[in-house]
Scaffold this active site. Structure first.
Site, PDB file in Angstrom:
ATOM      1  CD  GLN A   1      41.973  24.319  24.850  1.00 27.88           C
ATOM      2  OE1 GLN A   1      41.497  24.825  25.940  1.00 27.88           O
ATOM      3  NE2 GLN A   1      41.620  23.240  24.496  1.00 27.88           N
ATOM      4  CB  SER A   2      44.438  27.821  18.753  1.00 24.70           C
ATOM      5  OG  SER A   2      45.383  26.723  18.481  1.00 24.70           O
ATOM      6  CB  VAL A   3      43.367  22.479  18.530  1.00 24.76           C
ATOM      7  CG1 VAL A   3      42.649  21.259  18.334  1.00 24.76           C
ATOM      8  CG2 VAL A   3      43.926  23.022  17.483  1.00 24.76           C
TER       9      VAL A   3
ATOM     10  CG  HIS B   1      46.453  20.053  22.441  1.00 26.67           C
ATOM     11  ND1 HIS B   1      45.227  20.346  22.468  1.00 26.67           N
ATOM     12  CD2 HIS B   1      47.399  21.062  22.369  1.00 26.67           C
ATOM     13  CE1 HIS B   1      45.300  21.674  22.054  1.00 26.67           C
ATOM     14  NE2 HIS B   1      46.679  22.160  22.022  1.00 26.67           N
TER      15      HIS B   1
HETATM   16  P1  AMP Z   1      47.261  25.246  21.193  1.00 25.48           P
HETATM   17  O1  AMP Z   1      47.290  26.664  20.688  1.00 25.48           O
HETATM   18  O2  AMP Z   1      47.566  25.011  22.853  1.00 25.48           O
HETATM   19  O3  AMP Z   1      45.576  24.949  21.438  1.00 25.48           O
HETATM   20  O4  AMP Z   1      47.862  24.215  20.474  1.00 25.48           O
HETATM   21  C1  AMP Z   1      47.398  23.892  19.177  1.00 25.48           C
HETATM   22  C2  AMP Z   1      48.575  23.164  18.374  1.00 25.48           C
HETATM   23  O5  AMP Z   1      48.038  22.458  17.266  1.00 25.48           O
HETATM   24  C3  AMP Z   1      49.387  24.421  17.764  1.00 25.48           C
HETATM   25  O6  AMP Z   1      50.540  24.449  18.061  1.00 25.48           O
HETATM   26  C4  AMP Z   1      49.378  24.295  16.156  1.00 25.48           C
HETATM   27  O7  AMP Z   1      50.571  24.562  15.498  1.00 25.48           O
HETATM   28  C5  AMP Z   1      48.923  22.644  16.241  1.00 25.48           C
HETATM   29  N1  AMP Z   1      48.304  22.054  15.000  1.00 25.48           N
HETATM   30  C6  AMP Z   1      47.351  22.749  14.447  1.00 25.48           C
HETATM   31  N2  AMP Z   1      46.880  22.042  13.354  1.00 25.48           N
HETATM   32  C7  AMP Z   1      47.628  21.084  13.367  1.00 25.48           C
HETATM   33  C8  AMP Z   1      47.680  19.920  12.773  1.00 25.48           C
HETATM   34  N3  AMP Z   1      46.954  19.697  11.357  1.00 25.48           N
HETATM   35  N4  AMP Z   1      48.844  18.955  12.528  1.00 25.48           N
HETATM   36  C9  AMP Z   1      49.694  19.202  13.775  1.00 25.48           C
HETATM   37  N5  AMP Z   1      49.680  20.139  14.734  1.00 25.48           N
HETATM   38  C10 AMP Z   1      48.518  21.197  14.331  1.00 25.48           C
END
Ligand code: AMP
Length: 116
Positions: A96-98, A102
């Site tokens: 998880q990075s965000v 989601h």
């Molecule tokens: P996770 O690593 O599971 O937290 O997924 C976060 C996802 O958000 C990653 O696949 C990123 O590529 C995607 N992401 C980050 N910034 C954006 C953005 N501005 N618009 C769309 N997707 C994004």
């Protein structure tokens, strides 16, 4: 992280552009900026929830709506028949990075299991 500086909250508020493919009262679906498959859409709640582990009793309906939306997106993106993955990472160690809940909807290619 508060919702003021949360990237996905900013997308919900329209402060950051996103390629929105579908939306509902409680959720938004948009294309991942770094797609890992021919179809890669993120389904997020409009309200800030850090991740699956932060869902409360009051979020039971929301949790169902997100999964239902993921299936709806898969159908509209044309991957429902060929198969897809609906996955949500919880915590940095799981990828998880965000830190705004989601569901990744990934499809259009063969998926390997187990993931790395
Ligand atoms: P996770 O690593 O599971 O937290 O997924 C976060 C996802 O958000 C990653 O696949 C990123 O590529 C995607 N992401 C980050 N910034 C954006 C953005 N501005 N618009 C769309 N997707 C994004």
């Amino acid at each position: 992280m508060g919702s003021d500086d949360c990237l996905f909250c900013r997308i919900v508020r329209g402060e950051i552009p996103a390629d929105i493919v579908a939306e509902g009262d409680s959720w938004l679906a948009f294309r991942d900026i770094q797609p890992q498959a021919p179809v890669h859409v993120l389904v997020i709640p409009r309200r800030h929830v850090e991740g699956v582990g932060s869902l409360g009793e009051e979020d039971r309906d929301l949790a169902g709506e997100l999964l239902f939306a993921a299936a709806q997106v898969a159908r509209s993106e044309g991957i429902a028949e060929t198969g897809y993955r609906a996955v949500t990472n919880v915590g940095e160690r799981a990828g998880q990075s965000v830190f705004h809940l989601h569901v990744h909807v990934l499809g259009g290619r063969r998926m390997r299991w187990p993931p790395g």
